[in-house]
Every structure is written in structure tokens, then in C-alpha cells.
Design a protein around this motif. Structure first.
Motif, PDB file in Angstrom:
ATOM      1  N   PRO A  15      11.904  30.607  15.217  1.00  0.00           N
ATOM      2  CA  PRO A  15      10.621  29.760  14.497  1.00  0.00           C
ATOM      3  C   PRO A  15      11.102  29.135  13.080  1.00  0.00           C
ATOM      4  O   PRO A  15      10.610  28.195  12.940  1.00  0.00           O
ATOM      5  CB  PRO A  15       9.680  31.015  14.118  1.00  0.00           C
ATOM      6  N   VAL A  16      11.937  29.687  12.435  1.00  0.00           N
ATOM      7  CA  VAL A  16      12.414  29.098  11.079  1.00  0.00           C
ATOM      8  C   VAL A  16      13.281  27.801  11.649  1.00  0.00           C
ATOM      9  O   VAL A  16      12.974  26.782  10.864  1.00  0.00           O
ATOM     10  CB  VAL A  16      13.394  29.949  10.324  1.00  0.00           C
ATOM     11  N   GLU A  17      14.218  27.805  12.405  1.00  0.00           N
ATOM     12  CA  GLU A  17      14.621  26.772  13.049  1.00  0.00           C
ATOM     13  C   GLU A  17      13.878  25.888  13.535  1.00  0.00           C
ATOM     14  O   GLU A  17      14.069  24.310  13.330  1.00  0.00           O
ATOM     15  CB  GLU A  17      15.849  26.974  14.170  1.00  0.00           C
ATOM     16  N   GLU A  18      12.760  25.968  14.470  1.00  0.00           N
ATOM     17  CA  GLU A  18      11.809  25.173  14.873  1.00  0.00           C
ATOM     18  C   GLU A  18      11.317  24.215  13.828  1.00  0.00           C
ATOM     19  O   GLU A  18      11.078  23.112  13.824  1.00  0.00           O
ATOM     20  CB  GLU A  18      10.640  25.862  15.765  1.00  0.00           C
ATOM     21  N   ILE A  19      10.775  25.109  12.624  1.00  0.00           N
ATOM     22  CA  ILE A  19       9.992  24.403  11.640  1.00  0.00           C
ATOM     23  C   ILE A  19      11.132  23.499  10.818  1.00  0.00           C
ATOM     24  O   ILE A  19      10.867  22.238  10.427  1.00  0.00           O
ATOM     25  CB  ILE A  19       9.706  25.568  10.431  1.00  0.00           C
ATOM     26  N   ARG A  20      12.256  23.808  10.836  1.00  0.00           N
ATOM     27  CA  ARG A  20      13.433  23.155  10.099  1.00  0.00           C
ATOM     28  C   ARG A  20      13.596  21.586  11.037  1.00  0.00           C
ATOM     29  O   ARG A  20      13.687  20.575  10.515  1.00  0.00           O
ATOM     30  CB  ARG A  20      14.865  23.596   9.947  1.00  0.00           C
ATOM     31  N   LEU A  21      13.567  21.835  12.228  1.00  0.00           N
ATOM     32  CA  LEU A  21      13.646  20.713  13.124  1.00  0.00           C
ATOM     33  C   LEU A  21      12.481  19.713  13.104  1.00  0.00           C
ATOM     34  O   LEU A  21      12.670  18.458  13.199  1.00  0.00           O
ATOM     35  CB  LEU A  21      14.001  21.391  14.470  1.00  0.00           C
ATOM     36  N   ARG A  22      11.364  20.363  13.069  1.00  0.00           N
ATOM     37  CA  ARG A  22      10.255  19.662  12.961  1.00  0.00           C
ATOM     38  C   ARG A  22       9.939  18.925  11.717  1.00  0.00           C
ATOM     39  O   ARG A  22       9.873  17.556  11.601  1.00  0.00           O
ATOM     40  CB  ARG A  22       8.845  20.408  13.366  1.00  0.00           C
ATOM     41  N   VAL A  42      12.918  19.739  20.542  1.00  0.00           N
ATOM     42  CA  VAL A  42      11.662  19.991  19.567  1.00  0.00           C
ATOM     43  C   VAL A  42      11.765  18.607  18.644  1.00  0.00           C
ATOM     44  O   VAL A  42      10.382  18.293  18.177  1.00  0.00           O
ATOM     45  CB  VAL A  42      12.244  20.966  18.563  1.00  0.00           C
ATOM     46  N   ILE A  43      12.792  18.106  18.179  1.00  0.00           N
ATOM     47  CA  ILE A  43      12.533  16.726  17.399  1.00  0.00           C
ATOM     48  C   ILE A  43      11.908  15.620  18.205  1.00  0.00           C
ATOM     49  O   ILE A  43      11.135  15.164  17.742  1.00  0.00           O
ATOM     50  CB  ILE A  43      14.183  16.255  17.136  1.00  0.00           C
ATOM     51  N   LEU A  44      12.156  15.307  19.519  1.00  0.00           N
ATOM     52  CA  LEU A  44      11.530  14.702  20.291  1.00  0.00           C
ATOM     53  C   LEU A  44      10.131  14.835  20.468  1.00  0.00           C
ATOM     54  O   LEU A  44       9.247  13.915  20.434  1.00  0.00           O
ATOM     55  CB  LEU A  44      12.307  14.416  21.573  1.00  0.00           C
TER      56      LEU A  44
END
Length: 59
Positions: A15-22, A42-44
């Protein structure tokens, strides 16, 4: 009507990585024709979400 389904591999993202990527995607937004298809899904996804938001507020 012919409808194609695109299957993308499911990647487990912390979840932390997802927030970072977003967040990265929001700060480094690129128009569709300038995006690299090799970027993280996730970026796309976040850039597609921003596309939808921008289209929603144009009218």
C-alpha cells in the motif's frame, strides 16, 4: 458488437508503494501519446484516472 477484453497481470503492491507510485504519476503526468507502455501498471492507471478527471471538468 465485438468487445475485446484486455487482461493485465495482477501485481501485488505494498500500500505504501502504491501511494508512492500514484503520487509520482500525478507529479509527472504525461499525455497519452507520451507515455511509456513499460511504466508500472499503477502509474499508468493513475494517469488514466487523471485523464478521466480532466475530461470530466472540461464541460
Amino acid at each position: 458488437m465485438n468487445t475485446a477484453v484486455v487482461w493485465e497481470p495482477v501485481l501485488e503492491v505494498d500500500p505504501v508503494e502504491e501511494i508512492r507510485l500514484r503520487t509520482w504519476a500525478r507529479h509527472n503526468y504525461a499525455p497519452l501519446d507520451e507515455r511509456d507502455s513499460e511504466w508500472h501498471p499503477v502509474i499508468l492507471d493513475e494517469m488514466r484516472q487523471k485523464d478521466l478527471e480532466q475530461n470530466q471538468y472540461r464541460y
